[in-house]
Design a protein around this motif. Structure first.
Motif, PDB file in Angstrom:
ATOM      1  N   GLN A 123      -5.187   4.008  -6.102  1.00  0.00           N
ATOM      2  CA  GLN A 123      -4.976   2.563  -6.126  1.00  0.00           C
ATOM      3  C   GLN A 123      -3.960   2.152  -7.190  1.00  0.00           C
ATOM      4  OE1 GLN A 123      -8.780   0.627  -6.595  1.00  0.00           O
ATOM      5  NE2 GLN A 123      -9.715   1.726  -4.863  1.00  0.00           N
ATOM      6  N   ILE A 124      -3.258   1.062  -6.887  1.00  0.00           N
ATOM      7  CA  ILE A 124      -2.326   0.450  -7.833  1.00  0.00           C
ATOM      8  C   ILE A 124      -2.788  -0.977  -8.081  1.00  0.00           C
ATOM      9  CG2 ILE A 124       0.054  -0.231  -8.299  1.00  0.00           C
ATOM     10  CD1 ILE A 124       0.971   1.963  -6.394  1.00  0.00           C
ATOM     11  N   VAL A 125      -2.922  -1.352  -9.349  1.00  0.00           N
ATOM     12  CA  VAL A 125      -3.400  -2.681  -9.731  1.00  0.00           C
ATOM     13  C   VAL A 125      -2.402  -3.286 -10.719  1.00  0.00           C
ATOM     14  CG1 VAL A 125      -5.241  -3.996 -10.849  1.00  0.00           C
ATOM     15  CG2 VAL A 125      -5.815  -2.042  -9.386  1.00  0.00           C
ATOM     16  N   ARG A 126      -2.021  -4.521 -10.453  1.00  0.00           N
ATOM     17  CA  ARG A 126      -1.150  -5.265 -11.377  1.00  0.00           C
ATOM     18  C   ARG A 126      -1.861  -6.565 -11.751  1.00  0.00           C
ATOM     19  NH1 ARG A 126       4.315  -3.689 -11.675  1.00  0.00           N
ATOM     20  NH2 ARG A 126       4.923  -2.074 -10.161  1.00  0.00           N
ATOM     21  N   ARG A 252     -12.509  11.308  -6.111  1.00  0.00           N
ATOM     22  CA  ARG A 252     -12.728  10.310  -7.153  1.00  0.00           C
ATOM     23  C   ARG A 252     -11.526   9.385  -7.293  1.00  0.00           C
ATOM     24  NH1 ARG A 252     -15.492  14.448 -11.343  1.00  0.00           N
ATOM     25  NH2 ARG A 252     -14.262  15.888 -10.072  1.00  0.00           N
ATOM     26  N   LEU A 253     -11.787   8.219  -7.851  1.00  0.00           N
ATOM     27  CA  LEU A 253     -10.755   7.198  -7.950  1.00  0.00           C
ATOM     28  C   LEU A 253      -9.746   7.531  -9.047  1.00  0.00           C
ATOM     29  CD1 LEU A 253      -9.563   4.407  -7.279  1.00  0.00           C
ATOM     30  CD2 LEU A 253     -11.186   3.416  -8.898  1.00  0.00           C
ATOM     31  N   VAL A 254      -8.474   7.410  -8.707  1.00  0.00           N
ATOM     32  CA  VAL A 254      -7.384   7.454  -9.677  1.00  0.00           C
ATOM     33  C   VAL A 254      -6.563   6.192  -9.462  1.00  0.00           C
ATOM     34  CG1 VAL A 254      -5.414   8.727 -10.589  1.00  0.00           C
ATOM     35  CG2 VAL A 254      -7.320   9.974  -9.545  1.00  0.00           C
ATOM     36  N   MET A 255      -6.315   5.438 -10.522  1.00  0.00           N
ATOM     37  CA  MET A 255      -5.607   4.171 -10.382  1.00  0.00           C
ATOM     38  C   MET A 255      -4.464   4.067 -11.378  1.00  0.00           C
ATOM     39  SD  MET A 255      -8.228   1.461 -12.205  1.00  0.00           S
ATOM     40  CE  MET A 255      -6.963   0.204 -12.353  1.00  0.00           C
ATOM     41  N   LEU A 256      -3.479   3.266 -11.022  1.00  0.00           N
ATOM     42  CA  LEU A 256      -2.333   2.967 -11.871  1.00  0.00           C
ATOM     43  C   LEU A 256      -2.391   1.493 -12.216  1.00  0.00           C
ATOM     44  CD1 LEU A 256       0.474   4.773  -9.791  1.00  0.00           C
ATOM     45  CD2 LEU A 256      -1.158   5.784 -11.404  1.00  0.00           C
ATOM     46  N   LEU A 257      -2.465   1.180 -13.498  1.00  0.00           N
ATOM     47  CA  LEU A 257      -2.540  -0.212 -13.949  1.00  0.00           C
ATOM     48  C   LEU A 257      -1.203  -0.639 -14.532  1.00  0.00           C
ATOM     49  CD1 LEU A 257      -4.151  -2.805 -14.558  1.00  0.00           C
ATOM     50  CD2 LEU A 257      -4.801  -1.766 -16.754  1.00  0.00           C
ATOM     51  N   ASN A 258      -0.647  -1.714 -13.976  1.00  0.00           N
ATOM     52  CA  ASN A 258       0.616  -2.289 -14.451  1.00  0.00           C
ATOM     53  C   ASN A 258       1.714  -1.237 -14.623  1.00  0.00           C
ATOM     54  OD1 ASN A 258      -0.804  -4.676 -14.494  1.00  0.00           O
ATOM     55  ND2 ASN A 258      -0.250  -5.225 -16.590  1.00  0.00           N
ATOM     56  N   PRO A 259       2.120  -0.581 -13.534  1.00  0.00           N
ATOM     57  CA  PRO A 259       3.232   0.374 -13.644  1.00  0.00           C
ATOM     58  C   PRO A 259       4.477  -0.311 -14.200  1.00  0.00           C
ATOM     59  CG  PRO A 259       2.166   0.528 -11.489  1.00  0.00           C
ATOM     60  CD  PRO A 259       1.606  -0.683 -12.157  1.00  0.00           C
ATOM     61  N   LEU A 295       4.459   9.034  -4.696  1.00  0.00           N
ATOM     62  CA  LEU A 295       3.191   8.304  -4.769  1.00  0.00           C
ATOM     63  C   LEU A 295       2.690   7.952  -3.376  1.00  0.00           C
ATOM     64  CD1 LEU A 295       3.878   5.911  -7.794  1.00  0.00           C
ATOM     65  CD2 LEU A 295       2.529   8.014  -7.782  1.00  0.00           C
ATOM     66  N   ASP A 296       3.600   7.610  -2.469  1.00  0.00           N
ATOM     67  CA  ASP A 296       3.196   7.326  -1.093  1.00  0.00           C
ATOM     68  C   ASP A 296       2.565   8.559  -0.451  1.00  0.00           C
ATOM     69  OD1 ASP A 296       4.096   4.738  -1.307  1.00  0.00           O
ATOM     70  OD2 ASP A 296       6.024   5.122  -0.323  1.00  0.00           O
ATOM     71  N   ASP A 297       3.144   9.712  -0.737  1.00  0.00           N
ATOM     72  CA  ASP A 297       2.601  10.951  -0.171  1.00  0.00           C
ATOM     73  C   ASP A 297       1.198  11.243  -0.697  1.00  0.00           C
ATOM     74  OD1 ASP A 297       4.945  11.275   1.239  1.00  0.00           O
ATOM     75  OD2 ASP A 297       5.830  12.705  -0.180  1.00  0.00           O
ATOM     76  N   LEU A 298       0.905  10.763  -1.908  1.00  0.00           N
ATOM     77  CA  LEU A 298      -0.430  10.947  -2.488  1.00  0.00           C
ATOM     78  C   LEU A 298      -1.419   9.892  -2.001  1.00  0.00           C
ATOM     79  CD1 LEU A 298       0.619  11.760  -6.180  1.00  0.00           C
ATOM     80  CD2 LEU A 298      -0.397  13.363  -4.544  1.00  0.00           C
ATOM     81  N   GLY A 299      -0.926   8.899  -1.280  1.00  0.00           N
ATOM     82  CA  GLY A 299      -1.810   7.877  -0.722  1.00  0.00           C
ATOM     83  C   GLY A 299      -2.005   6.652  -1.585  1.00  0.00           C
ATOM     84  N   TYR A 300      -1.144   6.409  -2.575  1.00  0.00           N
ATOM     85  CA  TYR A 300      -1.322   5.249  -3.455  1.00  0.00           C
ATOM     86  C   TYR A 300      -1.003   3.957  -2.712  1.00  0.00           C
ATOM     87  CZ  TYR A 300      -2.335   7.865  -7.659  1.00  0.00           C
ATOM     88  OH  TYR A 300      -2.955   8.653  -8.596  1.00  0.00           O
ATOM     89  N   GLN A 301      -1.893   2.958  -2.905  1.00  0.00           N
ATOM     90  CA  GLN A 301      -1.733   1.647  -2.291  1.00  0.00           C
ATOM     91  C   GLN A 301      -2.026   0.564  -3.320  1.00  0.00           C
ATOM     92  OE1 GLN A 301      -3.713   1.014   1.517  1.00  0.00           O
ATOM     93  NE2 GLN A 301      -4.065   3.213   1.726  1.00  0.00           N
ATOM     94  N   ALA A 302      -1.319  -0.549  -3.198  1.00  0.00           N
ATOM     95  CA  ALA A 302      -1.608  -1.707  -4.040  1.00  0.00           C
ATOM     96  C   ALA A 302      -2.864  -2.379  -3.519  1.00  0.00           C
ATOM     97  CB  ALA A 302      -0.438  -2.679  -4.028  1.00  0.00           C
TER      98      ALA A 302
END
Length: 367
Positions: A123-126, A252-259, A295-302
């Motif tokens: 997940q990506i969170v801003r 398990r969840l891996v997230m990116l906060l405010n890239p 990141l798209d290949d890893l499945g990351y979504q906003a």
């Protein structure tokens, strides 16, 4: 004391026909053993002195967080459940601007939980960041960090500000505001089993320069399968670490906060996504196309985004969840309340937001 176990029944030793133990003593021993076994630490956890992100001890798990696939002991009676499907339009109408630090973290963690329940584990969170109200003006040589501790009512005395160029301390000051934001969001997301909040581990080794404002926060829960990794303000140079952790985390969840990369594309970003020689050249010059593809290949979504800037001299906020459209809000003249002025399936441009404000009767303010 024998008061809780008043029975006088006894258990006999059949070898010598003597009374050995009272039933109350046996029940007391069994109860004590059961309670103690509930607090035996999980062998799956391992807390190194210095957390190395590439070698973080994840064990692959196949079942999602909060859900168990073991139904052998399920003795509940099946009942008919009526489910209501929430449409994108309904979810968009539910969006609102958070006014406190606590509200924003709860809104973000709610979107994270809903997305995770639908299988979105990357997940990506801003979000906006908490700031001391006295530091809102430009030209301040030094800014105090906002106080967002739980003892200060979750930072209700702070203002929520976009991470833009008005922050006097630059990227490191942004990190000092983003780190406690990440911690609070992870507390809201993670299960507090037995009332015990998750343990938080910070790893700054992902920031190789030490001044780029990047960190990795990991929660260590009672159950290892509930652990979460959160990269705070990752840059394109951090994608190698993100890949390594993502592959080790399993479900398990891996997230990116405010890239640190922009959410919209400039000319260099667009060229870097084109592929070929010029695409590689644009990526080498700083275009984000190559990193975004990884990141798209890893499945990351906003999954949750709240942004803000000034239009017609009014603060506006753009909010979106993974299951909604974009919704645009404009502050009133006093900046105390936000009114919805429009929505869009795609992220609205500045010009589109300007038109939404005009259509809503909001004109340029010179005050």
């Amino acid at each position: 004391s024998s008061a809780p176990y008043a029975s006088t029944s006894t258990i006999l030793d059949h070898n010598n026909n003597n009374t050995m133990y009272s039933r109350s003593a046996v029940l007391h021993l069994l109860t004590t053993a059961s309670i103690c076994s509930a607090f035996v630490p999980s062998a799956q956890h391992h807390t190194p002195n210095n957390v190395k992100p590439v070698h973080y001890p994840y064990n692959t798990v196949s079942s999602p967080i909060f859900m168990s696939t073991d139904t052998t002991n399920d003795t509940t009676t099946e009942t008919s459940v009526t489910t209501t499907t929430t449409t994108v339009e309904d979810m968009t109408k539910r969006l609102s601007v958070p006014f406190t630090f606590q509200e924003m973290c709860k809104d973000a963690s709610s979107a994270m939980t809903d997305a995770y329940s639908k299988g979105i584990t990357r997940q990506i969170v801003r979000v906006l960041l908490p700031r001391d109200p006295s530091n809102a003006n430009l030209g301040v040589l030094y800014e105090n960090d906002a106080e967002v501790s739980r003892s200060s009512a979750f930072g209700n005395g702070v203002v929520l500000v976009p991470p833009d160029e008005t922050w006097q301390g630059g990227i490191m000051q942004l990190y000092r505001a983003a780190a406690p934001t990440a911690q609070e969001m992870l507390r809201c997301f993670s299960p507090a089993q037995g009332g015990i909040p998750p343990k938080m581990l910070e790893d700054r080794s992902v920031d190789e320069s030490g001044v780029d404002g990047i960190g990795l926060w990991v929660t260590e829960n009672v159950d290892a399968k509930d652990d979460v990794s959160c990269f705070v303000q990752p840059s394109q140079e951090t994608v190698d670490y993100v890949e390594a952790i993502s592959k080790q985390a399993g479900e398990r969840l891996v997230m990116l906060l405010n890239p640190q990369w922009r959410s919209v594309d400039d000319a260099l970003d667009a060229s870097s996504k084109a592929g070929g020689f010029f695409g590689k050249l644009a990526s080498s010059l700083g275009g984000k196309g190559g990193s975004m593809k990884r990141l798209d290949d890893l499945g990351y979504q906003a999954v949750f985004t709240i942004e803000g800037y000034v239009c017609k001299n009014r603060d506006i906020r753009l909010i979106k969840r993974f299951d909604s459209d974009w919704r645009v809000f404009a502050a009133d003249a006093e900046g105390q309340n936000y009114t919805p002025v429009g929505s869009s399936k795609e992220r609205p441009t500045y010009q589109e937001c300007d038109k939404m404000l005009g259509d809503a009767g909001i004109q340029l303010s010179y005050l």
